[in-house]
Every structure is written in C-alpha cells, then in structure tokens.
Design a protein around this motif. Structure first.
Motif, PDB file in Angstrom:
ATOM      1  N   SER A  26       0.818  -1.209   0.000  1.00  0.00           N
ATOM      2  CA  SER A  26       0.000   0.000   0.000  1.00  0.00           C
ATOM      3  C   SER A  26       0.856   1.266   0.000  1.00  0.00           C
ATOM      4  N   ILE A 103      -9.301  -2.760  -4.166  1.00  0.00           N
ATOM      5  CA  ILE A 103      -9.064  -2.739  -2.722  1.00  0.00           C
ATOM      6  C   ILE A 103      -8.728  -4.156  -2.250  1.00  0.00           C
ATOM      7  N   GLU A 108      -6.844  -1.832   2.024  1.00  0.00           N
ATOM      8  CA  GLU A 108      -6.057  -0.797   1.341  1.00  0.00           C
ATOM      9  C   GLU A 108      -5.967  -1.087  -0.142  1.00  0.00           C
ATOM     10  N   LYS A 109      -5.760  -0.033  -0.919  1.00  0.00           N
ATOM     11  CA  LYS A 109      -5.718  -0.210  -2.368  1.00  0.00           C
ATOM     12  C   LYS A 109      -4.430  -0.943  -2.760  1.00  0.00           C
TER      13      LYS A 109
END
Ligand code: SF4
Ligand code: SF4
Lengths: 427, 356
Positions: A26, A103, A108-109
């Motif tokens: 992330s 995601i 988190e992406k």
C-alpha cells in the motif's frame, strides 16, 4: 470437538507477515518499490524479490475476495462489462475488483503493476487473464515465461534450456529495466537457499499426516500452511522461520496425540482419512470445512496444496543452478504434470497416508484441474479399489455452491466409507 | 487435433496427418459424457466417444497441439488409454524469438519426426520436406484464392460449401485436395447465381470446436454472407508462403510459425494486439459486421470477446454474439438474432466507414 481455539504462534506470525506485505504494497508508490503482478503456480518470487520488487498475486486477491464474500458482486460487475458466465471466475473476480478500485484484503488499495510477469505454469487461462490485464493497465511491460508442459512425464534438457533462455533474455532484462537494479545472482542464490529449506519443511509438515490421528488437515488447514510460500515469501528468511515454527508446533501435536485444529477447536475423533483432488470453494469455506470435521473426516493429502510446487517426488531448488532451478520449479507445479503423473502422485498420497477414500471437488471454473478428473477417478478406482466421491462447486462464484447438494453427496460418501470399514473389520 | 499443426512434416515422412475436429452433430454421445463434467466444452467428449468406439483404429499416433487446458489434458487421457504408438502434446512456443521459442519448436517437431520414424523408418530429407511444404503452400494459396473470390462474389458459393471443401483437406492427401480446390476455383471464377441483399459478416470465435454445418447455413439464410471466419483456422494459419528452397526446411517451417502465424485465442498476443489484427481483417475483407460465435465453456474464445468487442464498440462496428456447441440442433433463436442483426444493418446503418 474441543473448544480450545487459541491461536498457535505460527498463525500469529503468518498474520503479521501477510499484513506487513500488504502494508508494504500500500505504500509502494511512496517508497518507490516496483510492483510485479504474477501467478502462484510457478511463482518465481525469489527473482522478483532479488530485484527489490514486490509481488502481487491476482489469484490470492480473488480467493480473499471469495472469503470476504465480495466475489459475487465483483463477478457480476465483470459480467456486466462483457465477460461470459462460462469462463474462469478468478479472472472475473479480479476484473471486478479492479473495476471497484482494487481494494485488497486489508482494506487498502493494491497498487497498479509496474510489470506484468506472466509466468504461466499449468494453466492456459493465465495467458488470457494477462491479455485482459494488459489492456486494463496499458503501457505496463509484460514479461512472458512460457513453462512447457510435462507431456512426456519428465522434464527434458530442452525444456529447461528454453525456460532459462526466456529468463535470461526476456524476464531478467525487463526486471532490470523496471526496477532499475542489475541482476544479482548471489542474492538469488541466497534466496534459493531459503526456499530449499522451506521446501523441506513443507514436505515434513505434510508428511505428518502419516500419524494417527493426523495432527493436521492437509486441505482446509493446508491452504493456510501454503499461504506464505505462495504469497510473496518464497526465498525469505521469514518463510524459513514460519515453517520451522509451524513444524515444531505440529510435532508437539503428534507427541500429544492431538488431531487437527478446526475453526471449532481440536477434532477429537478421526473417523475418515481422505485424499482430496481439486481446489476448495472459498465463498463458503467455513461451511464447507464443517461438513468434513463434523463427520470426523480429515484430509491427509490434497493436490491443491501442490499447485505452487510439488516437492513430494524429490524436487528441491538447487541454489548452485539458480535459473535452472527456477525453471524446474515452474515445470514441477501440480497442474503442469500430465494426467499419468497426477494419477501416480495421488495414488502415492492415498497409499502413503493410508486414506480410506478419495474425493474430487470439481471446480466449474478450472479446466486446468477439472478436465480429465473423471478419468483420474476411474484410474484410481481401478488401481487401488478405493471408494471415490465426487462433488462440484466453484472457487469464488457463490452461485455454484449448493450446500444441500454437497451435503447430500458427502453424506452418501461417508456412509459408503463407513460400510466399507465394517466390511473390512468383519472380513 | 485443432488448431494448427505443420502437416508438412508428416507428409514428408510418408504419412497422412488427419485433422480430428470432434464428432460434430453426427455422433451420439453415450460414453463421452462419463469423461467430462457438464461445464466443459463439447468437443473433447465427442473425441472420447470416437476413440472409445474405435473410430481411430489404424491411426499410428495422436498429436495434440497446445490450444487450451482441455486439449492438453485430453492428450493425457489418450496416453492413459494407450492408443496408437505415440501420443504427443505439441507445446507450441509462446515465445516468438527464433533462438528461444524457435529452437524449442524445432525440438518439438523433431520429437514428432522421431516417433514417426520409429513406426515407418522414413527419414525426412530436406528435399522431401521442401516438396511437402510446396504442396501445402499451394493448398493455402488455393484456399486463400477461394476466400478472395468469395470476398467479391459471395453469392457464387455458399459458406457451407466452402467449409465442406476446406474441411475435406483435413482427411485426404494434400495432392488430392489441391486438385479439388483447383476444380472449385475453375467453377467459381465464372459468374453464377445472383447477388442477394445480404450483409457481409466476419464470424469469430469458432477456431477450435467447430460449429455445426446447420449453424453456418443458418447465418447465411438469415441474411448474411460469411466473408471471413476462423473455422478450420489451421488450414490458413500460416499467412503467405514458406520458403521451399532451403537446406533447413524445419527451420523454414519454424520461422513461418514465428513470423507468419495468424492471430488466434490460443496464442498470446504480446506486442501484437489481436483487436488491431481483427480490425485489419474487418477492413481488408470489407465486412459490415462481426458475429462472435464461440463454443460454450470455451475459455480461450470467450475471454477474448470483451477485448475484441470493446474494439468494435470503440470503432462503431456492429456485432452480435452467441454460444453454440458442435451438436447444437436448434437454430431458431440464432436465426432470429442474426436476422435482426442483418435487418438492422441493412435498414438503419450507413455502410461501414472503415472500408478500404
Ligand atoms: S483456470 Fe484454474 S488454474 Fe487457471 S486461473 Fe482459473 S482457477 Fe486458476
Ligand atoms: S473449444 Fe475451447 S475450451 Fe474446448 S477444447 Fe477448444 S479451445 Fe479448449
């Protein structure tokens, strides 16, 4: 079932490892670390890590989405974008996840790829998957590593030479270009030394199912055990420590004559020992597992835990021949074995681990596993005269998990195993 | 087996390469279903039915070129059944560099030749192979010529007739097939029939499991001329001629595979996007629309469709899509769908602005 479900130390270590990996991902854009998308079977993570890059495995994201009950929506979104109902749902789940912001499991992406490493081992759909990704991430370089199939029941020198050339002339130059780092063979060798140790631990761990009761479930818990080696930790010291700890814990279980840990505690009575072929269903993983442990059925070996590498037949990476080793590792993954080899391997598992029955979980999505499975069943039945069960589900498409159907079939299968046991006892 | 195999090498070894394309809609499946789950395409189960009914008695070997995991695993099933003197899964390289994928491919072909040599003792000399290549060059030229004539005069011969004539080449010696193709060209070069008010289409997705003849007829009866297709793609796989004046014809065959292959769902298209190649084909064949017809459960074809259809959408190219299986027997729905497609193009569309 004992209600003692305290987390083992290895579970805590694994959780931390995976959380750290996703944390690193992330922040990759800030730290400048490059991100490589690749696949679990034939994952040459040692090489990726030796360049200081971070791997992402779209299948792992898909299965996590399945476990988090998000895959149904993702698949629907991919189908709305033109994907057919008939194709592999891992691909559609991944596409759907991207459409929805990519995601990851920790919320988190997941960063976009800097390199698409198509190391395609044992599954043709991987090619198609990356053709799709290539268009979702235009301009990202693709490094293709074609892994020849073990069609003649062996790895020939020509197959290895073909792969080594691809590594030298396609994969490594692209990794150098993307990472900005030079290929460092010493680093790779050091990572392979770790992999070799981990491979031995894995064999030791899955070999413990020889004991009665089996201290582990080699399918439902097995998929957690293979987590680290298949999700970015091949070749790392953390993996060595994790597997050493896990093996230690399992040995303690053997000493204490404990059965496998399940989500509801320790299985107290081992009634049936099974070998399972095919991946599990992820969308209803807990319910699926419960159908087994409620009946006292323990899986003593499974082919699915070998998708990321088969070590049962003696293969270990050789740090002195790093590129040849990576090539042979890729060619040795389970779905890259031909049907005869799969029959031989399964039959070895059934015999070595004293299985009472053999069960196929046939996955709608996965031609790589499923095409030929019915013939594998016939061969094993003929060769070993073992009771065979058959159920169908899907990896991450909840529409194809029919609880009652699977339950009915499993109940009949367990009845058959029970009767057979009685016959053997009275004979 | 589909899709592409360099039949030249078998011809040069004094053999006949027979294309096995499934049981179509003629073969009743009684045993094949016991080998495949319902969610796997139809063709492998009909091939199993054929082999279990001893239709391949007398075949010396079976070669399965890499197309997908179903065909790959079917090769393993033939190995377990122990049919023929050899069963070979031919791993066509996905690396298209001469010294990498090319070398591997040469070795694959030599493995096949060795198996054939073990059966009949025929050594393939450069002369023999050059001669065989020249016959297959001629074969491809003639088929190409028929497609070219139909491009301008599609009413002179139906797509189903073209299909049958090309398919004959999968089971007879190339010399005989060339003679047939020459006679056909002599016939279709002359004007016959009348042009009908039909749209011109390209059919895509049928590269492996073949559509039933009834489906091809239905498309044409519902108001389309099929100008281009990917049925029997192997017979036109190599685009252009292969060198026949060489001391190393295996290398010539290999170079042709690496450099002159058409595009297909079974080949990774890195650096050579398939949507661009489809667009070129649409332009060069001057078609009004595309019909995406793929076998049910065919991952390779179906995973390509979103990519290809996006290109069509972006370019305002009209298309429809449907699924079939080799034994589909009811075409009513497809006929209506194709008919509506054809009508809508005829009535409402400007001619495609992409034309040459
Ligand atoms: S076909 Fe099977 S192995 Fe291939 S991507 Fe899908 S689930 Fe994975
Ligand atoms: S029709 Fe598609 S899935 Fe079936 S064998 Fe052919 S390429 Fe494979």
């Amino acid at each position: 079932m004992s209600k003692d479900v305290a987390k083992e130390r290895s579970m805590i270590i694994q959780k931390e490892m995976i959380a750290n990996h996703f944390m690193e991902l992330s922040t990759a854009k800030e730290t400048g670390k490059k991100v490589v998308y690749t696949f679990v079977p034939g994952n040459i993570s040692e090489l990726i890590l030796s360049f200081g890059m971070l791997p992402v495995y779209p299948e792992i994201n898909a299965l996590q989405s399945g476990m988090r009950k998000k895959s149904g929506d993702y698949i629907r979104d991919a189908e709305q974008h033109g994907h057919s109902e008939d194709v592999c749902t891992y691909v559609k789940c991944d596409v759907g996840m991207m459409i929805n912001g990519n995601i990851g499991p920790t919320g988190e992406k997941i960063p976009n790829p800097d390199l698409l490493l198509l190391s395609y081992t044992g599954c043709f759909t991987f090619l198609k998957w990356f053709e799709t990704l290539e268009r979702l991430y235009p301009g990202v370089p693709v490094a293709l590593l074609h892994t020849p199939y073990q069609e003649a029941h062996k790895i020939t020198p020509e197959m290895t030479a073909y792969m080594v050339k691809q590594l030298k002339e396609e994969v490594i130059p692209k990794m150098e270009q993307v990472s900005g780092n030079k290929y460092d063979e010493e680093k790779l060798k050091a990572a392979l030394r770790n992999s070799s140790k981990v491979e031995q631990h894995i064999i030791n761990i899955f070999d413990t199912t020889k004991h009665r009761p089996s201290p582990i479930d080699a399918y439902f818990a097995g998929v957690y055990y293979i987590g680290p080696i298949n999700s970015g930790f091949r070749g790392t010291p953390q993996a060595v420590d994790y597997y050493a700890e896990l093996y230690k814990e399992i040995r303690e279980r053997i000493e204490n004559k404990l059965g496998p840990i399940t989500p509801e505690g320790v299985m107290e009575e081992e009634r049936f020992r099974l070998v399972v072929e095919g991946p599990p269903n992820w969308t209803h993983f807990r319910e699926f597992w419960k159908l087994f442990y409620d009946m006292g059925a323990v899986i003593v070996a499974s082919s699915y835990t070998k998708v990321g590498g088969v070590y049962d037949m003696g293969f270990r990476v050789n740090p002195d021949k790093p590129l040849e080793s990576l090539a042979e590792y890729c060619m040795n993954c389970y779905t890259n074995l031909n049907l005869q080899q799969r029959v031989d391997l399964l039959s070895k598992c059934i015999t070595d681990y004293h299985a009472d029955g053999f069960l196929v979980n046939s996955i709608k999505s996965c031609n790589s596993f499923s095409a030929g499975q019915l013939m594998i069943m016939q061969q094993l039945e003929k060769k070993l005269e073992i009771p065979i069960g058959f159920i169908e589900s899907d990896l991450v498409d909840p529409r194809y998990f029919s609880y009652s159907n699977i339950k009915n079939r499993l109940e009949s299968f367990f009845q058959m195993l029970e009767q057979r046991k009685m016959i053997i006892k009275t004979a | 087996m589909p899709v592409y195999f360099p039949r030249e090498i078998i011809h040069a070894a004094n053999g006949l390469a027979v294309g096995i394309l499934g049981g179509g809609d003629k073969k009743l499946i009684l045993k094949g279903d016991a080998y495949y789950q319902s969610y796997i395409c139809h063709m492998p189960r009909s091939i199993m039915e054929l082999v279990l009914d001893n239709h391949f008695e007398g075949f010396d070997g079976f070669i399965f070129p890499s197309i997908c995991d179903v065909i790959r695993n079917l090769s393993g099933m033939f190995q377990l059944l122990e049919r023929g003197s050899f069963v070979k899964y031919l791993d066509l390289p996905q690396n298209f560099k001469s010294h990498i994928g090319g070398e591997f491919y040469i070795h694959e072909l030599q493995t096949v030749l060795k198996s054939v040599f073990d059966i009949n003792g025929v050594s393939v000399t450069p002369e023999r192979l050059n001669h065989s290549i020249s016959l297959f060059n001629r074969n491809r030229e003639l088929i190409h010529r028929i497609y070219a004539i139909r491009q301008d005069f599609p009413w002179r011969m139906t797509a189903a007739d073209v299909y049958n004539i090309v398919r004959a080449g999968y089971v007879i010696p190339v010399e005989d097939h060339n003679a047939i193709l020459e006679k056909v060209i002599a016939l279709v070069i002359e004007e016959n029939g009348e042009p009908l008010d039909k749209i011109r289409v390209l059919v895509m997705g049928a590269f492996c499991e073949q559509p039933p003849l009834g489906l091809i007829r239905t498309i044409e009866m519902a108001g389309c001329y099929i100008i281009e297709d990917d049925f029997l793609l192997g017979s036109r796989w190599i685009m252009g001629n292969i060198d026949t004046y060489t001391a190393d014809p295996i290398k010539a065959l290999t170079d042709a595979y690496l450099e002159k292959s058409t595009f297909s769902s079974s080949v990774y298209d890195v650096g050579n996007p398939k949507e661009v190649r489809l667009l070129e084909l649409i332009k060069s064949r001057n078609v009004d629309g595309v019909i995406f017809a793929a076998p049910s459960f065919c991952d390779p074809a179906l995973l390509d469709h979103p990519i290809l259809q996006k290109m069509c959408n972006d370019r305002n190219i009209r298309f429809i899509s449907f699924l079939y299986s080799e034994n589909t027997g009811q075409f009513k729905v497809i006929k209506e769908q194709v008919g509506t497609f054809s009508d809508s193009i005829k009535l409402w569309e400007e001619p495609l602005q992409l034309k040459k």
